[in-house]
Design a protein around this motif. Structure first.
Motif, mmCIF file in Angstrom:
data_model
loop_
_atom_site.group_PDB
_atom_site.id
_atom_site.type_symbol
_atom_site.label_atom_id
_atom_site.label_comp_id
_atom_site.label_asym_id
_atom_site.label_seq_id
_atom_site.Cartn_x
_atom_site.Cartn_y
_atom_site.Cartn_z
ATOM 1 N N ARG A 106 0.845 -1.201 0.000
ATOM 2 C CA ARG A 106 0.000 0.000 0.000
ATOM 3 C C ARG A 106 0.873 1.241 0.000
ATOM 4 O O ARG A 106 1.796 1.373 0.804
ATOM 5 C CB ARG A 106 -0.912 -0.001 1.234
ATOM 6 C CG ARG A 106 -1.760 1.269 1.398
ATOM 7 C CD ARG A 106 -2.684 1.160 2.599
ATOM 8 N NE ARG A 106 -1.939 1.049 3.845
ATOM 9 C CZ ARG A 106 -1.575 2.088 4.604
ATOM 10 N NH1 ARG A 106 -1.860 3.329 4.218
ATOM 11 N NH2 ARG A 106 -0.900 1.889 5.731
ATOM 12 N N VAL A 107 0.573 2.171 -0.893
ATOM 13 C CA VAL A 107 1.306 3.436 -0.965
ATOM 14 C C VAL A 107 0.844 4.339 0.176
ATOM 15 O O VAL A 107 -0.360 4.520 0.378
ATOM 16 C CB VAL A 107 1.055 4.132 -2.311
ATOM 17 C CG1 VAL A 107 1.665 5.526 -2.325
ATOM 18 C CG2 VAL A 107 1.612 3.298 -3.459
ATOM 19 N N LEU A 108 1.798 4.904 0.904
ATOM 20 C CA LEU A 108 1.442 5.882 1.930
ATOM 21 C C LEU A 108 1.191 7.247 1.300
ATOM 22 O O LEU A 108 0.233 7.930 1.638
ATOM 23 C CB LEU A 108 2.553 5.982 2.972
ATOM 24 C CG LEU A 108 2.928 4.699 3.714
ATOM 25 C CD1 LEU A 108 3.962 5.000 4.790
ATOM 26 C CD2 LEU A 108 1.702 4.030 4.316
ATOM 27 N N ALA A 109 2.064 7.623 0.385
ATOM 28 C CA ALA A 109 1.929 8.920 -0.273
ATOM 29 C C ALA A 109 2.987 9.054 -1.345
ATOM 30 O O ALA A 109 3.962 8.298 -1.374
ATOM 31 C CB ALA A 109 2.069 10.065 0.734
ATOM 32 N N SER A 110 2.784 10.006 -2.244
ATOM 33 C CA SER A 110 3.828 10.446 -3.170
ATOM 34 C C SER A 110 4.042 11.919 -2.898
ATOM 35 O O SER A 110 3.076 12.672 -2.713
ATOM 36 C CB SER A 110 3.413 10.236 -4.619
ATOM 37 O OG SER A 110 4.286 10.942 -5.493
ATOM 38 N N LEU A 111 5.307 12.329 -2.854
ATOM 39 C CA LEU A 111 5.603 13.733 -2.595
ATOM 40 C C LEU A 111 5.608 14.560 -3.873
ATOM 41 O O LEU A 111 5.725 15.781 -3.823
ATOM 42 C CB LEU A 111 6.963 13.857 -1.896
ATOM 43 C CG LEU A 111 7.083 13.104 -0.568
ATOM 44 C CD1 LEU A 111 8.468 13.313 0.036
ATOM 45 C CD2 LEU A 111 6.006 13.526 0.416
ATOM 46 N N GLN A 112 5.482 13.895 -5.027
ATOM 47 C CA GLN A 112 5.547 14.618 -6.298
ATOM 48 C C GLN A 112 4.260 14.527 -7.136
ATOM 49 O O GLN A 112 3.929 15.466 -7.847
ATOM 50 C CB GLN A 112 6.714 14.081 -7.153
ATOM 51 C CG GLN A 112 8.086 14.510 -6.698
ATOM 52 C CD GLN A 112 8.684 13.574 -5.670
ATOM 53 O OE1 GLN A 112 8.420 12.376 -5.700
ATOM 54 N NE2 GLN A 112 9.479 14.094 -4.760
ATOM 55 N N VAL A 113 3.557 13.402 -7.063
ATOM 56 C CA VAL A 113 2.415 13.172 -7.948
ATOM 57 C C VAL A 113 1.147 12.967 -7.120
ATOM 58 O O VAL A 113 1.129 12.119 -6.219
ATOM 59 C CB VAL A 113 2.649 11.933 -8.838
ATOM 60 C CG1 VAL A 113 1.457 11.715 -9.776
ATOM 61 C CG2 VAL A 113 3.942 12.095 -9.648
ATOM 62 N N PRO A 114 0.087 13.710 -7.384
ATOM 63 C CA PRO A 114 -1.157 13.537 -6.616
ATOM 64 C C PRO A 114 -1.869 12.238 -6.979
ATOM 65 O O PRO A 114 -1.667 11.670 -8.051
ATOM 66 C CB PRO A 114 -1.995 14.751 -7.046
ATOM 67 C CG PRO A 114 -1.482 15.104 -8.411
ATOM 68 C CD PRO A 114 -0.017 14.792 -8.393
ATOM 69 N N GLY A 115 -2.709 11.771 -6.051
ATOM 70 C CA GLY A 115 -3.566 10.624 -6.323
ATOM 71 C C GLY A 115 -3.088 9.299 -5.776
ATOM 72 O O GLY A 115 -3.767 8.282 -5.938
ATOM 73 N N TRP A 116 -1.929 9.293 -5.093
ATOM 74 C CA TRP A 116 -1.376 8.023 -4.611
ATOM 75 C C TRP A 116 -1.658 7.754 -3.132
ATOM 76 O O TRP A 116 -1.426 6.641 -2.665
ATOM 77 C CB TRP A 116 0.141 7.990 -4.819
ATOM 78 C CG TRP A 116 0.600 7.803 -6.225
ATOM 79 C CD1 TRP A 116 1.363 8.664 -6.958
ATOM 80 C CD2 TRP A 116 0.351 6.675 -7.084
ATOM 81 N NE1 TRP A 116 1.597 8.150 -8.206
ATOM 82 C CE2 TRP A 116 0.993 6.933 -8.310
ATOM 83 C CE3 TRP A 116 -0.355 5.480 -6.924
ATOM 84 C CZ2 TRP A 116 0.956 6.033 -9.382
ATOM 85 C CZ3 TRP A 116 -0.397 4.581 -7.985
ATOM 86 C CH2 TRP A 116 0.254 4.862 -9.190
ATOM 87 N N LYS A 117 -2.125 8.710 -2.382
ATOM 88 C CA LYS A 117 -2.278 8.546 -0.939
ATOM 89 C C LYS A 117 -3.145 7.326 -0.605
ATOM 90 O O LYS A 117 -4.277 7.204 -1.067
ATOM 91 C CB LYS A 117 -2.875 9.803 -0.317
ATOM 92 C CG LYS A 117 -3.006 9.737 1.208
ATOM 93 C CD LYS A 117 -3.477 11.055 1.774
ATOM 94 C CE LYS A 117 -3.763 10.958 3.269
ATOM 95 N NZ LYS A 117 -2.607 10.507 4.043
ATOM 96 N N ASP A 118 -2.577 6.418 0.191
ATOM 97 C CA ASP A 118 -3.258 5.206 0.663
ATOM 98 C C ASP A 118 -3.751 4.315 -0.485
ATOM 99 O O ASP A 118 -4.714 3.560 -0.327
ATOM 100 C CB ASP A 118 -4.441 5.560 1.584
ATOM 101 C CG ASP A 118 -3.966 6.167 2.894
ATOM 102 O OD1 ASP A 118 -2.922 5.726 3.391
ATOM 103 O OD2 ASP A 118 -4.640 7.079 3.403
#
Length: 322
Positions: free
Chosen positions: A82-94
């Protein structure tokens, strides 16, 4: 399945890559794209879906792909993918990235941080092949880190460890004494170029101010390296500051973990000796006596292919952790 193939994926902040290859990390075919994001993560998933499907339906790979390895550019929960977050690209959180791949392609999938994946590539097939205790880090859009103790990946509490870009260092941009910031905000490619492109950051006496007819919005890290090689004073001082900040983070890793090898990859690492000489010199100057002369700093051998090679390796089961 006789002589199975594997698919390796790199999901970055700027660059997306995909490869089909063998269990030993050999790349047989690869694809790369730099997307203009309209929907963020959705654009990346759409590109991956289309291109992976083409591999799965094309001879000789059709029916012969045994698994997928993914290197994701951000922190993840290792056990679930599971992705926690991306610091560059939106839409990846959780985002449940492992589940998405498994549902979409009905194949076994392993997901790891992209720097960790690149570290596996360097550990098994690159500059760290004869290292016992390795730190792999990349200086690209961001700065990550992967730590390998006795040639096994150290994952901390299951969410990654040794994120070099998040180590705190003195902030030489600030006028407030004692200010500090994350290494990534000073030394990543994104941060360097943002700084160079800032209004009046590059002085008129620097040769860089004449690049692109004065259009500073086009200045790159490669331009900074070129100017430094030519002896431009501003460029040399800027690289000195970048190298010192990065070296402080490395010295802290050395003091805590005592690694014997540090391998540095990513786009900024392509500057070569003009950067590496500075990093080596400053790290040696700042290193604790127990570490001096007991480590080496190497440029990545695999460079742009590091994450893909590592992704193929972890897809085939060569993914060990402590």
């Amino acid at each position: 399945m006789n002589n199975p193939y594997y698919i390796g994926v790199e999901i970055g902040g700027t660059k997306q890559q995909l490869a089909v290859g063998l269990s030993d990390g050999t790349i047989l075919d690869s694809r790369q794209v730099k997307l203009v994001y309209r929907r963020g993560a959705e654009d990346i998933l759409e590109w991956l879906s289309e291109n992976i499907r083409e591999y799965l339906e094309t001879a000789p790979y059709a029916g012969c792909v045994a698994g997928i390895g993914v290197g994701f550019g951000g922190p993840i929960e290792t056990a679930t993918g599971r992705v926690l977050a991306s610091l560059q690209v939106p839409g990846w959180k959780d985002f449940e990235l492992k589940r998405w791949f498994e549902t979409k392609f009905e194949l076994p999938v392993i997901v790891a941080n992209d720097t960790v994946t690149g570290g596996f590539g360097e550990l098994y097939k690159g500059a760290g092949r004869d290292s016992e205790n390795l730190l792999y880090t990349n200086i690209g859009t961001g700065i990550g880190g992967g730590l390998y103790i006795h040639r096994k990946y150290y994952d901390g509490s299951g969410f990654g460890a040794s994120y070099l870009g998040n180590m705190l260092v003195p902030d030489w941009r600030s006028l407030i004494p004692g200010s500090y910031t994350r290494t990534e905000l000073l030394c990543s490619g994104l941060s360097i170029e943002k700084r160079l492109r800032g209004e009046r950051y590059i002085p008129n006496i620097s040769s860089l101010s004449k690049y692109y007819d004065g259009d500073m919005s086009r200045i790159t890290c490669a331009d900074l390296a070129e100017a430094a090689r030519a002896g431009d004073m501003f460029a040399c001082v800027e690289l000195d500051k970048i190298a010192e900040s990065f070296s402080i983070a490395l010295v802290n890793i050395l003091a805590v973990q005592g690694v014997d090898t540090i391998v540095i990859g990513g786009g900024v690492a392509k500057m070569g000796d003009i950067l590496f000489d500075r990093i080596r010199e400053t790290t040696d100057r700042l290193a604790f006596i127990a570490n001096k002369d007991r480590y080496r700093i190497l440029q990545s051998e695999l460079l742009d292919d590091a994450v893909l090679v590592g992704a193929l390796l972890i897809a085939s089961g060569k993914y060990e952790k402590i």
